[in-house]
Design an enzyme around this catalytic site. Structure first.
Site, PDB file in Angstrom:
ATOM      1  N   GLU A   1     -35.455  34.117  -3.254  1.00  0.00           N
ATOM      2  CA  GLU A   1     -36.384  33.003  -3.498  1.00  0.00           C
ATOM      3  C   GLU A   1     -35.739  31.906  -4.346  1.00  0.00           C
ATOM      4  OE1 GLU A   1     -39.900  35.026  -5.027  1.00  0.00           O
ATOM      5  OE2 GLU A   1     -40.558  35.440  -2.978  1.00  0.00           O
TER       6      GLU A   1
ATOM      7  N   ASP B   1     -44.290  42.872  -0.147  1.00  0.00           N
ATOM      8  CA  ASP B   1     -44.468  42.222  -1.444  1.00  0.00           C
ATOM      9  C   ASP B   1     -45.763  42.642  -2.141  1.00  0.00           C
ATOM     10  OD1 ASP B   1     -44.133  40.627  -3.580  1.00  0.00           O
ATOM     11  OD2 ASP B   1     -43.981  38.753  -2.478  1.00  0.00           O
TER      12      ASP B   1
ATOM     13  N   GLU C   1     -51.491  40.241  -8.716  1.00  0.00           N
ATOM     14  CA  GLU C   1     -51.255  39.065  -7.882  1.00  0.00           C
ATOM     15  C   GLU C   1     -52.004  39.132  -6.553  1.00  0.00           C
ATOM     16  OE1 GLU C   1     -47.123  38.322  -7.040  1.00  0.00           O
ATOM     17  OE2 GLU C   1     -47.567  36.541  -5.843  1.00  0.00           O
TER      18      GLU C   1
HETATM   19  O1  GCW Z   1     -44.665  38.264  -5.066  1.00  0.00           O
HETATM   20  C1  GCW Z   1     -43.707  37.299  -5.353  1.00  0.00           C
HETATM   21  C2  GCW Z   1     -44.345  36.386  -6.335  1.00  0.00           C
HETATM   22  C3  GCW Z   1     -43.361  35.562  -7.128  1.00  0.00           C
HETATM   23  C4  GCW Z   1     -42.340  36.499  -7.747  1.00  0.00           C
HETATM   24  C5  GCW Z   1     -41.655  37.294  -6.644  1.00  0.00           C
HETATM   25  C6  GCW Z   1     -40.690  38.322  -7.199  1.00  0.00           C
HETATM   26  C7  GCW Z   1     -41.179  36.278  -9.834  1.00  0.00           C
HETATM   27  O2  GCW Z   1     -45.255  35.553  -5.645  1.00  0.00           O
HETATM   28  O3  GCW Z   1     -44.071  34.848  -8.103  1.00  0.00           O
HETATM   29  O4  GCW Z   1     -41.397  35.807  -8.535  1.00  0.00           O
HETATM   30  O5  GCW Z   1     -42.609  37.994  -5.891  1.00  0.00           O
HETATM   31  O6  GCW Z   1     -41.075  39.482  -7.260  1.00  0.00           O
HETATM   32  O7  GCW Z   1     -39.572  37.984  -7.556  1.00  0.00           O
END
Ligand code: GCW
Length: 650
Positions: A245, A324, A352
């Site tokens: 990311e 995720d 989240e």
């Molecule tokens: O689930 C996603 C989140 C991001 C996060 C990423 C990760 C810290 O939306 O906010 O970044 O995973 O785990 O690195």
């Protein structure tokens, strides 16, 4: 027991504890015996923290060989209360199953323009930082450390894995401030870790490269580590999100993740440090038109071939699911693909994707399912065994260094209740308890939390409060699942509202690789070997076949593995479309029941807690209705199939 006489004995007495004479017989004796090597996992140099508890005629002696371990023993007695003394004579050894039990804070020093101060934080600002610097008053951090010690957590990473420019400097000029945080955590045996940026040699050190094989880069990291340990002698190690990311990583130099992780491992090794290296690596700029790329495959494809190449002090940290932190997804196949690597399981305590601490969602059962999953089938090791350092055969440890343990994203902030939703504290509690013993029954763990959190005037929880809290929380994760994304398909959350609330197509035409492929005929992601992305092939037998075959794939993961018509009949006997309708209507009713149950406790719960929970429950109901109406309407419009029970769909 009328009065409790507690004493510190053994070596502790040399440091100010009361000396217990031969004729004394305190009710509770806490004895620090550095030589007590016979307690497995209790050595002073180990982070494990085991202790021995002897109960003899109503008197309890706790023995451990390190102060932290003794503290764990003390909190064990506190948790049991009178029961610690009332039981039959016993001689017990309590050893944590996992040596590394860690919480990761996604806290920024500064307030980030999109993410706020705590990325995916739902409990206010950071307990560590305010006004662009480490807080002057860190007393709350010490209280937090006590809370963590009470549940068995002994390591904390204090900054976000997305390391922005300001936070990168924690590694250099802010070290004295990091040392203050470490000092605030230390009294309760909690060690400090830092998330670091792979590009630090360039951004902080002014070097022309961050190539892991470059001698100048290696020297830079060694010196950086030396400085950190000089400032914080019991520092734990570094946590890294690389090539993920947008974070920098070894790919920029044509190197792989073993090269990257080993670079840092070499730097921290002289200090006994650990590198937690995240496996959350995937293409976040995917073209949604590209049906061949499957984000679920990515971590395995990148990491499995590297098995055996990571240094002993590297822990590869793997999210529980291949996508995720979803409410429901398969267990990551990376967990069973690297028998020669120390693997840690990564969970998300911060909610989240599970209601953002607006919704009641007790996650103990979900984590327990992940920890007890057996990748090699009934007779093989569980995920908990793997992260404890065992291979396919649970009886045979493969990692001499003891597995990678467990890590989770914290749900704590500077909110008065610590976690925004007061009932979300149970998740923090359960995480710690399951990290200590992954085989605990999550409902029993919740029971502990309820009893400790809502004591009545006589110290015991009132039966009505006890039963009602179980009714509110036991199945709250499944309730949340029922009114959100169905059958393991995942996402369907709003990108505009930071993953809160429904937006079925919110990510459908995006670059993030999280698609559901709903059309007028059906829905789901074909991850089979026969006709799909081949993801099922990343599992060992029997799961590679169980998931491949529609006849054996569990309902709750159906759409994670298969694309099926709406009329497909589930093992439960209902069709996919009718399941969507039924679960969404039922889920909202369960939220209404939850509210009625909570309101029945009026007057028995502290007023401030009650007010906060009521406010959150009202929002949960509003949101659940929105999820129900958007999901049922979306699928009715796509499929044209009416609800067999004729309920209102828009
Ligand atoms: O689930 C996603 C989140 C991001 C996060 C990423 C990760 C810290 O939306 O906010 O970044 O995973 O785990 O690195």
């Amino acid at each position: 027991m009328a009065t409790l006489r507690a004493e510190l004995g053994g070596a502790a007495s040399a440091h100010g504890g009361a000396v217990v004479g031969p004729d004394d017989s305190p009710d509770l004796l806490l004895a620090l015996e550095p030589s007590a090597r016979d307690i497995p996992g209790a050595g002073p140099d180990s982070s494990a923290g085991g202790f021995r508890l002897v109960r003899d005629d109503g008197r309890v002696t706790v023995t451990a060989s390190s102060a932290t371990a003794l503290l764990h023993g003390w909190f064990h007695v506190v948790r049991l209360g009178a029961a610690a003394f009332d039981g039959p004579d016993a001689d017990e050894r309590h050893t944590p199953a996992l040596g590394l039990r860690m919480l990761d804070h996604w806290d920024n020093v500064d307030v980030h323009p999109y993410m706020g101060q705590v990325e995916r934080g739902y409990a206010g600002g950071s307990i560590f930082y305010a006004d662009g610097r480490v807080r002057e008053d860190l007393s709350r951090v010490t209280t937090y450390a006590r809370l963590l010690a009470a549940v068995g957590i002994d390591r904390v990473a204090i900054n976000n894995v997305n390391v922005h420019a300001r936070e990168a400097r924690l590694l250099t000029e802010d070290l004295p401030e990091v040392a203050r945080i470490a000092a605030a955590l230390r009294p309760y045996g909690v060690r400090t870790h830092l998330a670091v940026s792979f590009a630090a040699p360039m951004t902080l050190g002014g070097l022309p490269t961050s190539d892991p094989l470059d001698d100048g880069v290696r020297a830079w990291w060694r010196e950086a580590a030396d400085r950190v340990w000089a400032a914080v002698p019991d520092f734990g190690g570094f946590l890294v999100k690389a090539d993920s990311e947008g974070q920098p990583g070894p790919f920029a130099y044509g190197r792989d993740h073993a090269d990257g992780a080993n670079l840092l491992a070499e730097a921290v090794a002289p200090h006994g440090g650990v590198v937690h290296w995240r496996a959350f690596v995937y293409n976040h700029t995917q073209d949604w038109r590209d049906r061949a790329t499957d984000r679920a495959r990515a971590a395995y494809d990148h990491f499995a071939p590297l098995d055996g190449r990571f240094a002993d002090n590297v822990v590869v940290q793997v999210k529980h699911g291949p996508l995720d932190f979803q409410t429901r997804e398969a267990v990551s196949p990376v967990l069973s693909a690297m028998p020669r690597t120390r693997i840690a399981l990564e969970l998300q305590v911060t909610q989240e994707y599970t209601g953002q601490q607006q919704h009641v969602c007790y996650l103990g059962p979900w984590w327990s399912e992940n920890l007890s999953f057996r990748p090699w089938g009934h007779d093989g090791a569980s995920v908990a065994d793997v992260v404890a350092g065992h291979g396919p055969d649970a009886a045979r440890p493969v990692a001499a260094s003891g597995g990678g343990g467990i890590a989770a994203v914290s749900n704590v902030g500077d909110d008065a209740f610590w976690t925004g939703h007061p009932l979300a504290q149970a998740n923090l509690y359960a995480y710690g308890r399951l990290a200590w013993d992954p085989t605990l029954d999550p409902t029993a763990v919740l029971d502990e939390w309820i009893s400790l959190t809502f004591p009545g005037a006589d110290g015991a929880v009132a039966p009505r409060v006890h039963d009602t809290l179980h009714a509110v929380m036991d199945d709250s994760w499944r309730t949340y699942e029922s009114y959100t994304a169905p059958l393991g398909v995942g996402f369907m959350v709003s990108p505009l509202r930071a993953h809160y609330g429904p937006d079925v197509d919110g990510y459908e035409y995006s670059k993030w690789g999280t698609y559901h492929f709903a059309d007028r005929d059906g829905i789901g992601v074909d991850r089979t070997r026969a006709t799909g992305t081949g993801f099922t092939g990343q599992y060992p037998a029997p799961w590679r076949d169980v998931y491949e075959d529609l006849a054996t794939c569990p309902d709750e993961l159906l759409l994670f593995f298969h694309h099926v018509p709406y009329a497909h009949v589930l093992h439960s006997g209902t069709t996919v479309i009718q399941h969507v309708y039924d679960t969404h209507f039922a889920g909202v009713e369960r939220v209404r029941d939850t509210i009625a149950a909570w309101e029945s406790l009026s007057g028995s719960i502290p007023a401030d807690v009650d007010a906060r929970v009521r406010e959150r429950l009202a929002e949960q109901l509003r949101s659940a209705v929105e999820w129900r109406d958007q999901l049922t309407t979306y699928f009715f419009r796509k499929s044209g199939v009416p609800d067999a029970r004729g309920r209102t769909i828009y």
